[in-house]
Scaffold this motif. Structure first.
Motif, PDB file in Angstrom:
ATOM      1  N   TYR A 163      -5.114  -4.883  -5.912  1.00 39.52           N
ATOM      2  CA  TYR A 163      -6.064  -4.133  -6.735  1.00 39.52           C
ATOM      3  C   TYR A 163      -7.008  -3.354  -5.828  1.00 39.52           C
ATOM      4  O   TYR A 163      -7.359  -3.809  -4.752  1.00 39.52           O
ATOM      5  CB  TYR A 163      -6.839  -5.095  -7.630  1.00 39.52           C
ATOM      6  CG  TYR A 163      -5.935  -5.840  -8.578  1.00 39.52           C
ATOM      7  CD1 TYR A 163      -5.629  -5.319  -9.820  1.00 39.52           C
ATOM      8  CD2 TYR A 163      -5.349  -7.050  -8.201  1.00 39.52           C
ATOM      9  CE1 TYR A 163      -4.770  -5.983 -10.683  1.00 39.52           C
ATOM     10  CE2 TYR A 163      -4.490  -7.721  -9.049  1.00 39.52           C
ATOM     11  CZ  TYR A 163      -4.210  -7.183 -10.282  1.00 39.52           C
ATOM     12  OH  TYR A 163      -3.347  -7.840 -11.129  1.00 39.52           O
ATOM     13  N   PHE A 164      -7.435  -2.189  -6.293  1.00 38.64           N
ATOM     14  CA  PHE A 164      -8.346  -1.381  -5.483  1.00 38.64           C
ATOM     15  C   PHE A 164      -9.393  -0.726  -6.365  1.00 38.64           C
ATOM     16  O   PHE A 164      -9.193  -0.533  -7.558  1.00 38.64           O
ATOM     17  CB  PHE A 164      -7.578  -0.342  -4.659  1.00 38.64           C
ATOM     18  CG  PHE A 164      -6.917   0.738  -5.477  1.00 38.64           C
ATOM     19  CD1 PHE A 164      -7.532   1.965  -5.652  1.00 38.64           C
ATOM     20  CD2 PHE A 164      -5.687   0.526  -6.064  1.00 38.64           C
ATOM     21  CE1 PHE A 164      -6.928   2.957  -6.396  1.00 38.64           C
ATOM     22  CE2 PHE A 164      -5.072   1.509  -6.809  1.00 38.64           C
ATOM     23  CZ  PHE A 164      -5.699   2.736  -6.980  1.00 38.64           C
ATOM     24  N   PHE A 210     -10.126  -3.581  -1.514  1.00 36.99           N
ATOM     25  CA  PHE A 210      -8.842  -4.101  -1.959  1.00 36.99           C
ATOM     26  C   PHE A 210      -8.964  -5.599  -2.210  1.00 36.99           C
ATOM     27  O   PHE A 210      -9.656  -6.301  -1.479  1.00 36.99           O
ATOM     28  CB  PHE A 210      -7.766  -3.885  -0.891  1.00 36.99           C
ATOM     29  CG  PHE A 210      -7.525  -2.441  -0.580  1.00 36.99           C
ATOM     30  CD1 PHE A 210      -6.599  -1.709  -1.302  1.00 36.99           C
ATOM     31  CD2 PHE A 210      -8.237  -1.816   0.427  1.00 36.99           C
ATOM     32  CE1 PHE A 210      -6.377  -0.374  -1.015  1.00 36.99           C
ATOM     33  CE2 PHE A 210      -8.027  -0.485   0.728  1.00 36.99           C
ATOM     34  CZ  PHE A 210      -7.092   0.246   0.001  1.00 36.99           C
ATOM     35  N   THR A 221      -7.459  -1.164 -10.866  1.00 40.87           N
ATOM     36  CA  THR A 221      -6.110  -0.622 -10.847  1.00 40.87           C
ATOM     37  C   THR A 221      -5.246  -1.436  -9.892  1.00 40.87           C
ATOM     38  O   THR A 221      -5.642  -1.713  -8.764  1.00 40.87           O
ATOM     39  CB  THR A 221      -6.142   0.854 -10.390  1.00 40.87           C
ATOM     40  OG1 THR A 221      -7.029   1.577 -11.241  1.00 40.87           O
ATOM     41  CG2 THR A 221      -4.770   1.472 -10.461  1.00 40.87           C
ATOM     42  N   ASN A 222      -4.055  -1.806 -10.371  1.00 41.98           N
ATOM     43  CA  ASN A 222      -3.122  -2.563  -9.548  1.00 41.98           C
ATOM     44  C   ASN A 222      -2.200  -1.576  -8.837  1.00 41.98           C
ATOM     45  O   ASN A 222      -1.410  -0.879  -9.470  1.00 41.98           O
ATOM     46  CB  ASN A 222      -2.307  -3.520 -10.410  1.00 41.98           C
ATOM     47  CG  ASN A 222      -1.453  -4.464  -9.590  1.00 41.98           C
ATOM     48  OD1 ASN A 222      -1.333  -4.324  -8.371  1.00 41.98           O
ATOM     49  ND2 ASN A 222      -0.861  -5.432 -10.249  1.00 41.98           N
ATOM     50  N   LEU A 223      -2.313  -1.508  -7.532  1.00 43.26           N
ATOM     51  CA  LEU A 223      -1.492  -0.616  -6.721  1.00 43.26           C
ATOM     52  C   LEU A 223      -0.002  -0.866  -6.938  1.00 43.26           C
ATOM     53  O   LEU A 223       0.811   0.051  -6.893  1.00 43.26           O
ATOM     54  CB  LEU A 223      -1.860  -0.793  -5.241  1.00 43.26           C
ATOM     55  CG  LEU A 223      -1.165   0.073  -4.220  1.00 43.26           C
ATOM     56  CD1 LEU A 223      -1.482   1.540  -4.447  1.00 43.26           C
ATOM     57  CD2 LEU A 223      -1.581  -0.340  -2.815  1.00 43.26           C
ATOM     58  N   CYS A 224       0.361  -2.112  -7.197  1.00 44.04           N
ATOM     59  CA  CYS A 224       1.772  -2.468  -7.391  1.00 44.04           C
ATOM     60  C   CYS A 224       2.383  -1.782  -8.611  1.00 44.04           C
ATOM     61  O   CYS A 224       3.595  -1.593  -8.670  1.00 44.04           O
ATOM     62  CB  CYS A 224       1.925  -3.976  -7.497  1.00 44.04           C
ATOM     63  SG  CYS A 224       1.494  -4.830  -5.962  1.00 44.04           S
ATOM     64  N   ILE A 262       4.099   1.445  -7.356  1.00 41.08           N
ATOM     65  CA  ILE A 262       5.092   1.382  -6.284  1.00 41.08           C
ATOM     66  C   ILE A 262       6.479   1.668  -6.857  1.00 41.08           C
ATOM     67  O   ILE A 262       6.897   1.066  -7.841  1.00 41.08           O
ATOM     68  CB  ILE A 262       5.058   0.007  -5.600  1.00 41.08           C
ATOM     69  CG1 ILE A 262       3.720  -0.160  -4.893  1.00 41.08           C
ATOM     70  CG2 ILE A 262       6.221  -0.156  -4.629  1.00 41.08           C
ATOM     71  CD1 ILE A 262       3.479  -1.542  -4.334  1.00 41.08           C
ATOM     72  N   LEU A 282      -2.554   8.278  -7.074  1.00 36.83           N
ATOM     73  CA  LEU A 282      -3.237   7.095  -7.575  1.00 36.83           C
ATOM     74  C   LEU A 282      -4.532   7.490  -8.262  1.00 36.83           C
ATOM     75  O   LEU A 282      -5.284   8.319  -7.745  1.00 36.83           O
ATOM     76  CB  LEU A 282      -3.559   6.134  -6.424  1.00 36.83           C
ATOM     77  CG  LEU A 282      -2.369   5.539  -5.686  1.00 36.83           C
ATOM     78  CD1 LEU A 282      -2.845   4.755  -4.481  1.00 36.83           C
ATOM     79  CD2 LEU A 282      -1.554   4.663  -6.610  1.00 36.83           C
TER      80      LEU A 282
END
Length: 123
Positions: free
Chosen positions: A19-20, A57, A72-75, A78, A88
């Motif tokens: 998460y970021f 993060f 927000t989940n970076l994953c 992906i 993003l």
């Protein structure tokens, strides 16, 4: 995790959350493998935190489904093995307090080892 980083053909596991959020503060924070609880009686979430201007993060592993993380989940962005560029979203509202989540105040508790650190800007 080492296999994920070292093998370019590996795929991100479903249990992983990265998460970021926007982090507009000078302090740098690094906490590895701490326990984060927001309510007594719920299972703790094991997280690692890395914060430096302009982003923060929080890495999670196998988070309890009832645990809501408001970032927000970076994953989710992906594609394949993560080598493809993506756009993003970065929210400029709803910025958490400077010491979130490593010092949650009255709304939770964080347990970590003495290896956690905060580097503050000298005045």
């Amino acid at each position: 995790m080492a296999e994920l980083v070292l093998d370019p053909e590996s795929h991100f596991p479903e249990e992983l959350g990265i998460y970021f959020w926007l982090y507009p503060y000078w302090d740098q924070v690094s906490v590895r493998g701490c326990g984060y609880m927001v309510r007594w009686g719920t299972p703790p979430l094991v997280i690692s935190i890395l914060k430096f201007t302009p982003l923060a993060f929080m890495v999670t592993w196998n988070a309890h489904p009832g645990f809501t993380i408001p970032h927000t989940n970076l994953c989710d962005f992906i594609v394949g093995n993560g080598a493809a560029p993506v756009d993003l979203p970065l929210g400029f509202s709803n910025i958490p307090p400077q010491r979130y989540p490593e010092a949650p105040g009255d709304e939770g508790i964080v347990l970590h080892t003495p290896l956690a650190y905060i580097a503050e800007r000298s005045k």
